[in-house]
Enzyme design. Structure first.
Site, PDB file in Angstrom:
ATOM      1  N   GLY A 112       0.896  -1.350  -0.026  1.00 51.26           N
ATOM      2  CA  GLY A 112      -0.102   0.016  -0.002  1.00 51.26           C
ATOM      3  C   GLY A 112       1.311   0.987   0.314  1.00 51.26           C
ATOM      4  O   GLY A 112       2.161   1.123   0.421  1.00 51.26           O
ATOM      5  N   GLN A 131       3.114  10.044   1.354  1.00 51.01           N
ATOM      6  CA  GLN A 131       4.600   8.693   1.719  1.00 51.01           C
ATOM      7  C   GLN A 131       5.821   9.211   0.290  1.00 51.01           C
ATOM      8  O   GLN A 131       6.507   8.871   0.449  1.00 51.01           O
ATOM      9  CB  GLN A 131       4.330   7.538   1.437  1.00 51.01           C
ATOM     10  CG  GLN A 131       3.246   6.705   3.221  1.00 51.01           C
ATOM     11  CD  GLN A 131       3.761   5.706   3.031  1.00 51.01           C
ATOM     12  OE1 GLN A 131       2.525   4.581   2.556  1.00 51.01           O
ATOM     13  NE2 GLN A 131       4.678   5.077   3.091  1.00 51.01           N
ATOM     14  N   CYS A 157       5.891  -0.282   7.860  1.00 46.45           N
ATOM     15  CA  CYS A 157       5.481   0.925   7.569  1.00 46.45           C
ATOM     16  C   CYS A 157       6.840   1.451   6.884  1.00 46.45           C
ATOM     17  O   CYS A 157       8.143   1.478   6.774  1.00 46.45           O
ATOM     18  CB  CYS A 157       5.089   2.076   7.783  1.00 46.45           C
ATOM     19  SG  CYS A 157       4.169   3.698   6.587  1.00 46.45           S
ATOM     20  N   LEU A 158       6.850   1.326   5.217  1.00 47.92           N
ATOM     21  CA  LEU A 158       8.009   1.988   4.300  1.00 47.92           C
ATOM     22  C   LEU A 158       8.136   3.688   4.509  1.00 47.92           C
ATOM     23  O   LEU A 158       9.174   3.626   4.407  1.00 47.92           O
ATOM     24  CB  LEU A 158       7.521   2.325   2.709  1.00 47.92           C
ATOM     25  CG  LEU A 158       6.844   1.248   2.102  1.00 47.92           C
ATOM     26  CD1 LEU A 158       6.055   1.176   0.370  1.00 47.92           C
ATOM     27  CD2 LEU A 158       8.137   0.622   2.009  1.00 47.92           C
ATOM     28  N   HIS A 170      -4.810   0.685   7.321  1.00 45.95           N
ATOM     29  CA  HIS A 170      -2.927   1.672   7.977  1.00 45.95           C
ATOM     30  C   HIS A 170      -2.758   3.407   6.338  1.00 45.95           C
ATOM     31  O   HIS A 170      -2.692   3.972   7.100  1.00 45.95           O
ATOM     32  CB  HIS A 170      -2.110   0.308   7.326  1.00 45.95           C
ATOM     33  CG  HIS A 170      -0.688   1.384   7.299  1.00 45.95           C
ATOM     34  ND1 HIS A 170       0.202   0.446   8.059  1.00 45.95           N
ATOM     35  CD2 HIS A 170      -0.191   2.252   6.461  1.00 45.95           C
ATOM     36  CE1 HIS A 170       1.601   1.075   7.958  1.00 45.95           C
ATOM     37  NE2 HIS A 170       0.954   2.105   6.412  1.00 45.95           N
ATOM     38  N   GLU A 171      -3.343   2.691   5.179  1.00 48.44           N
ATOM     39  CA  GLU A 171      -3.409   3.650   4.677  1.00 48.44           C
ATOM     40  C   GLU A 171      -4.261   5.221   4.948  1.00 48.44           C
ATOM     41  O   GLU A 171      -3.882   6.566   4.304  1.00 48.44           O
ATOM     42  CB  GLU A 171      -3.514   3.046   3.512  1.00 48.44           C
ATOM     43  CG  GLU A 171      -2.869   2.124   2.452  1.00 48.44           C
ATOM     44  CD  GLU A 171      -1.246   2.511   2.488  1.00 48.44           C
ATOM     45  OE1 GLU A 171      -0.591   3.849   2.997  1.00 48.44           O
ATOM     46  OE2 GLU A 171      -0.326   1.043   2.680  1.00 48.44           O
ATOM     47  N   HIS A 230      -2.628   7.089   7.553  1.00 48.95           N
ATOM     48  CA  HIS A 230      -1.573   7.836   6.581  1.00 48.95           C
ATOM     49  C   HIS A 230      -2.173   9.042   5.948  1.00 48.95           C
ATOM     50  O   HIS A 230      -1.723  10.382   6.483  1.00 48.95           O
ATOM     51  CB  HIS A 230      -0.846   6.938   4.735  1.00 48.95           C
ATOM     52  CG  HIS A 230       0.218   6.190   5.902  1.00 48.95           C
ATOM     53  ND1 HIS A 230       1.799   7.270   6.209  1.00 48.95           N
ATOM     54  CD2 HIS A 230       0.808   4.964   5.018  1.00 48.95           C
ATOM     55  CE1 HIS A 230       1.739   5.872   6.523  1.00 48.95           C
ATOM     56  NE2 HIS A 230       1.647   4.924   5.933  1.00 48.95           N
TER      57      HIS A 230
HETATM   58  O1  GNR Z   1       3.686  -2.678   2.665  1.00 48.95           O
HETATM   59  C1  GNR Z   1       3.215  -2.552   3.676  1.00 48.95           C
HETATM   60  N1  GNR Z   1       3.231  -3.960   4.581  1.00 48.95           N
HETATM   61  C2  GNR Z   1       1.909  -3.907   5.723  1.00 48.95           C
HETATM   62  C3  GNR Z   1       2.018  -4.376   6.320  1.00 48.95           C
HETATM   63  C4  GNR Z   1       1.180  -4.647   7.583  1.00 48.95           C
HETATM   64  C5  GNR Z   1       0.496  -3.684   7.737  1.00 48.95           C
HETATM   65  C6  GNR Z   1       0.847  -2.339   6.737  1.00 48.95           C
HETATM   66  C7  GNR Z   1       1.351  -2.621   5.766  1.00 48.95           C
HETATM   67  S1  GNR Z   1       1.097  -1.373   4.638  1.00 48.95           S
HETATM   68  C8  GNR Z   1       2.810  -1.124   4.348  1.00 48.95           C
HETATM   69  C9  GNR Z   1       3.446   0.370   3.049  1.00 48.95           C
HETATM   70  C10 GNR Z   1       2.934   1.353   3.914  1.00 48.95           C
HETATM   71  O2  GNR Z   1       3.973   1.528   4.877  1.00 48.95           O
HETATM   72  N2  GNR Z   1       2.266   2.128   3.034  1.00 48.95           N
HETATM   73  O3  GNR Z   1       1.976   3.086   3.329  1.00 48.95           O
HETATM   74 NI    NI Z   2       2.420   3.041   5.881  1.00 49.50          NI
END
Ligand code: GNR
Ligand code: NI
Length: 175
Positions: A46, A51, A93-94, A135-136, A139
């Site tokens: 995601g 980001q 999270c990246l 999660h997104e 953000h």
């Molecule tokens: O690549 C991602 N893996 C992930 C694994 C578990 C829960 C959420 C994520 S999102 C993350 C990529 C990212 O930072 N998206 O904002």
């Molecule tokens: Ni993230």
């Protein structure tokens, strides 16, 4: 199509809510392939627009990381309509590279958003997809998974990152 640099914590663009997309312009449509390219290159499942430094309520998700076109989701101005049950699983999270923590999230979520053509749609997500959606959306509200941890864990990670920044060992802002 282009891979863009990923912004990392504590860049302010990650810590404030993103603006609604008022209209799906050519610029917005051109941005979406870049978001997928950047996410696949990372690789990630995601990516939210902030980001890559853009203050816009756009997220892309693909659990297959490019292997299955049907798994590609574009969410513009997404809103959560309903959530069900909760579960906790490891999450990363990246923008907070190399930290993995258990985060409690809804097991099921129904979200409404605009797709890349501006059409309203609903997505019913479960398990990892529900986790990624939440999660997104976090953000886009200026929240990181760190905000979903206990204050004790959150502060421990923030201190570690500050230490890494001072030592020049943190990914650093790539903007
Ligand atoms: O690549 C991602 N893996 C992930 C694994 C578990 C829960 C959420 C994520 S999102 C993350 C990529 C990212 O930072 N998206 O904002
Ligand atoms: Ni993230």
């Amino acid at each position: 199509m282009a891979v863009r640099p990923i912004v990392v914590y504590p860049d302010p663009v990650l810590l404030q809510p993103c603006r609604e997309v008022p209209e799906i312009t050519r610029e917005i449509r051109d941005l979406i392939p870049d978001m997928f390219d950047t996410m696949y290159a990372a690789p990630g499942i995601g990516l939210a627009a902030n980001q890559i430094g853009l203050d816009l309520r756009i997220a892309v998700i693909d659990l297959s990381v490019g292997k299955d076109p049907k798994d590609r989701h574009v969410l513009i101005n997404p809103v959560i309509l309903a959530t069900e049950l909760r579960f906790s699983e490891e999450e990363g999270c990246l923008s907070v590279p190399d930290f993995l923590e258990n985060v409690t999230r809804p097991r099921k979520v129904r979200v409404e958003a605009l797709d890349a053509s501006g059409k309203k749609f609903q997505l019913e997500a479960e398990g990892l997809l529900a986790k990624a959606v939440c999660h997104e959306l976090d953000h886009l509200d200026g929240l990181l998974f760190l905000n979903r941890l206990s204050p004790l864990k959150r502060n421990r990670i923030k201190k570690k990152i500050q230490k890494m920044i001072r030592a020049g060992e943190w990914a650093g802002s790539t903007r």
